[in-house]
Design a protein around this motif. Structure first.
Motif, mmCIF file in Angstrom:
data_model
loop_
_atom_site.group_PDB
_atom_site.id
_atom_site.type_symbol
_atom_site.label_atom_id
_atom_site.label_comp_id
_atom_site.label_asym_id
_atom_site.label_seq_id
_atom_site.Cartn_x
_atom_site.Cartn_y
_atom_site.Cartn_z
ATOM 1 N N LEU A 270 -10.532 33.032 4.197
ATOM 2 C CA LEU A 270 -10.206 34.353 3.667
ATOM 3 C C LEU A 270 -9.822 34.217 2.071
ATOM 4 C CD1 LEU A 270 -8.945 36.282 6.652
ATOM 5 C CD2 LEU A 270 -11.134 36.625 5.561
ATOM 6 N N GLU A 271 -8.914 33.338 1.934
ATOM 7 C CA GLU A 271 -8.187 33.393 0.621
ATOM 8 C C GLU A 271 -9.401 32.661 -0.403
ATOM 9 O OE1 GLU A 271 -4.509 31.136 1.363
ATOM 10 O OE2 GLU A 271 -3.536 33.078 0.890
ATOM 11 N N ALA A 272 -10.061 31.686 0.309
ATOM 12 C CA ALA A 272 -11.115 30.791 -0.415
ATOM 13 C C ALA A 272 -12.183 32.150 -0.895
ATOM 14 C CB ALA A 272 -11.676 29.838 0.215
ATOM 15 N N ALA A 273 -12.342 32.954 -0.374
ATOM 16 C CA ALA A 273 -13.384 34.150 -0.405
ATOM 17 C C ALA A 273 -13.013 35.172 -1.439
ATOM 18 C CB ALA A 273 -13.916 34.513 0.842
ATOM 19 N N GLY A 274 -11.684 34.957 -1.974
ATOM 20 C CA GLY A 274 -10.904 36.171 -2.660
ATOM 21 C C GLY A 274 -10.398 37.101 -2.252
ATOM 22 N N ILE A 275 -10.065 37.005 -0.593
ATOM 23 C CA ILE A 275 -9.221 38.229 -0.157
ATOM 24 C C ILE A 275 -7.867 37.738 -0.136
ATOM 25 C CG2 ILE A 275 -8.760 39.272 1.994
ATOM 26 C CD1 ILE A 275 -11.604 39.799 0.945
ATOM 27 N N ARG A 276 -6.897 38.614 -0.526
ATOM 28 C CA ARG A 276 -5.540 38.578 -0.545
ATOM 29 C C ARG A 276 -4.935 38.721 0.812
ATOM 30 N NH1 ARG A 276 -0.658 42.126 -3.404
ATOM 31 N NH2 ARG A 276 0.610 40.326 -4.187
ATOM 32 N N VAL A 277 -4.308 37.359 1.279
ATOM 33 C CA VAL A 277 -3.778 37.216 2.497
ATOM 34 C C VAL A 277 -2.157 37.320 2.679
ATOM 35 C CG1 VAL A 277 -3.773 35.862 4.642
ATOM 36 C CG2 VAL A 277 -5.973 36.209 3.215
ATOM 37 N N HIS A 278 -1.659 38.248 3.431
ATOM 38 C CA HIS A 278 -0.326 37.984 3.517
ATOM 39 C C HIS A 278 -0.028 37.517 4.814
ATOM 40 C CE1 HIS A 278 0.658 40.413 -0.101
ATOM 41 N NE2 HIS A 278 -0.677 41.197 0.448
ATOM 42 N N LEU A 279 0.384 35.987 5.197
ATOM 43 C CA LEU A 279 0.535 35.594 6.300
ATOM 44 C C LEU A 279 1.868 35.317 6.598
ATOM 45 C CD1 LEU A 279 -1.011 33.577 8.419
ATOM 46 C CD2 LEU A 279 -0.674 31.692 6.792
ATOM 47 N N PHE A 280 2.259 35.986 7.897
ATOM 48 C CA PHE A 280 3.451 35.848 8.505
ATOM 49 C C PHE A 280 3.520 34.807 9.838
ATOM 50 C CE2 PHE A 280 3.224 39.737 5.989
ATOM 51 C CZ PHE A 280 4.654 39.931 5.611
ATOM 52 N N ASP A 281 4.446 34.125 10.057
ATOM 53 C CA ASP A 281 4.678 33.315 11.182
ATOM 54 C C ASP A 281 5.560 33.976 12.053
ATOM 55 O OD1 ASP A 281 3.640 30.139 10.812
ATOM 56 O OD2 ASP A 281 4.152 30.887 8.812
ATOM 57 N N ASP A 282 5.074 33.848 13.319
ATOM 58 C CA ASP A 282 6.089 34.319 14.483
ATOM 59 C C ASP A 282 6.394 33.067 15.382
ATOM 60 O OD1 ASP A 282 7.242 36.016 16.362
ATOM 61 O OD2 ASP A 282 5.136 36.122 17.485
#
Length: 311
Positions: A56-68
């Motif tokens: 998704l990031e490579a496509a230009g989408i801003r990703v907020h990734l949280f770990d659980d």
């Protein structure tokens, strides 16, 4: 840019993913018994989210990734069930049916939204759980942001009291229908049978029990020129309806699982590709839990705050 397609998302990467035994009774898309390989499954799901976020990031989408890192939240990879965001700066927090899913709500995610985006208010419906009233976010509700309609397949995960409150607070018209599989089992979440994009909608129309209501759903979905892609039940089982349209710098994309993409017919793909580029993501392990790409993605329909440049 379409109001239907966000350009930023929240993903949660689980460390202890497994199919949730407390949701297996009504989620016929879930694979029973897979939890016996818990270590392998958890590691595979972790990797699948990592790769999905990178794609998704490579496509230009801003990703907020949280770990659980909690071992007590097997479904935390599906944040769209406990939160949603809306144009104008509004955020909703939802009441969850399964007791072991209620801990998925994370205030650090809400704090990030307030820090990075313009948030006007946060409306928290989670207290309704005390009265056994549930509404599982954009799993239970599929939102048409253009026509302001909330489509809901009736189930105990989509209580009419909570739905009425949500629609009143957020300005949507409810469109409720009964949807059952060929065995007569109610569809547990609307977003496994319906996904709405800007120019088309993926819908398992035959699952809507009432022919009259089915016709009304078609009329409302096509009112602004959308094309209906009618999904067969086998395609719904392969999660073809569990897709989300996103806005990337190069144009709109449709994020869905590779399994979902491979079940679509050429004529259906042709409709999608008139307005979107397909982005198939490999998530076979996560799909064991009865959800797919749409369930994994909480779209951010909020305006970004301007970045502060240091002097």
């Amino acid at each position: 840019m379409s109001i239907q397609a966000p350009s930023a998302v929240v993903l949660v990467r689980p460390h202890h993913f497994r199919p949730n035994p407390l949701t297996a009774d009504d989620n016929v898309f879930q694979v029973i018994g897979a939890e016996t390989e818990s270590v392998r499954i958890a590691a595979a799901a972790y990797d699948e989210v990592t790769r999905a976020a990178a794609a998704l990031e490579a496509a230009g989408i801003r990703v907020h990734l949280f770990d659980d890192e909690s071992a007590d939240r097997p479904d935390s990879v599906f944040p769209n069930n406990w939160m949603s965001t809306h144009p104008g700066g509004h955020v909703a927090i939802y009441p969850m049916y399964a007791v072991n899913r209620r801990g998925e709500r994370r205030w650090d995610v809400i704090d990030m939204l307030k820090s990075d985006y313009r948030v006007q208010d946060v409306i928290d419906y989670s207290g309704l759980e005390l009265d056994d009233v549930f509404l599982e976010g954009t799993g239970a509700i599929v939102l048409d942001h253009v026509s302001r309609i909330a489509y809901v397949a009736r189930s105990h995960r989509a209580d009419p009291i909570a739905l009425e409150r949500f629609c009143t607070n957020f300005g949507y018209e409810p469109m409720v229908f009964d949807a059952v599989d060929p065995s007569g089992v109610p569809i547990y979440h609307t977003n496994v049978m319906m996904g709405i994009a800007t120019d088309f909608a993926l819908v398992g129309l035959d699952l809507i029990h009432s022919p009259a209501r089915r016709a009304q759903v078609v009329d409302r979905l096509t009112a602004h020129g959308r094309t209906i892609i009618d999904l067969e039940f086998d395609q719904v089982c392969d999660f073809a309806g569990n897709a989300i349209e996103l806005h990337a710098p190069g144009g709109r994309i449709l994020a869905l699982s590779r399994r979902a993409a491979e079940t679509l017919r050429p004529d259906q793909l042709a409709i999608i590709e008139r307005s979107c580029t397909l982005m198939p993501l490999d998530i076979p392990t996560i799909e064991l839990a009865g959800g797919s790409v749409r369930c994994m993605i909480a779209g951010i329909h909020l305006d970004r705050r301007p970045e502060v440049v240091a002097a």
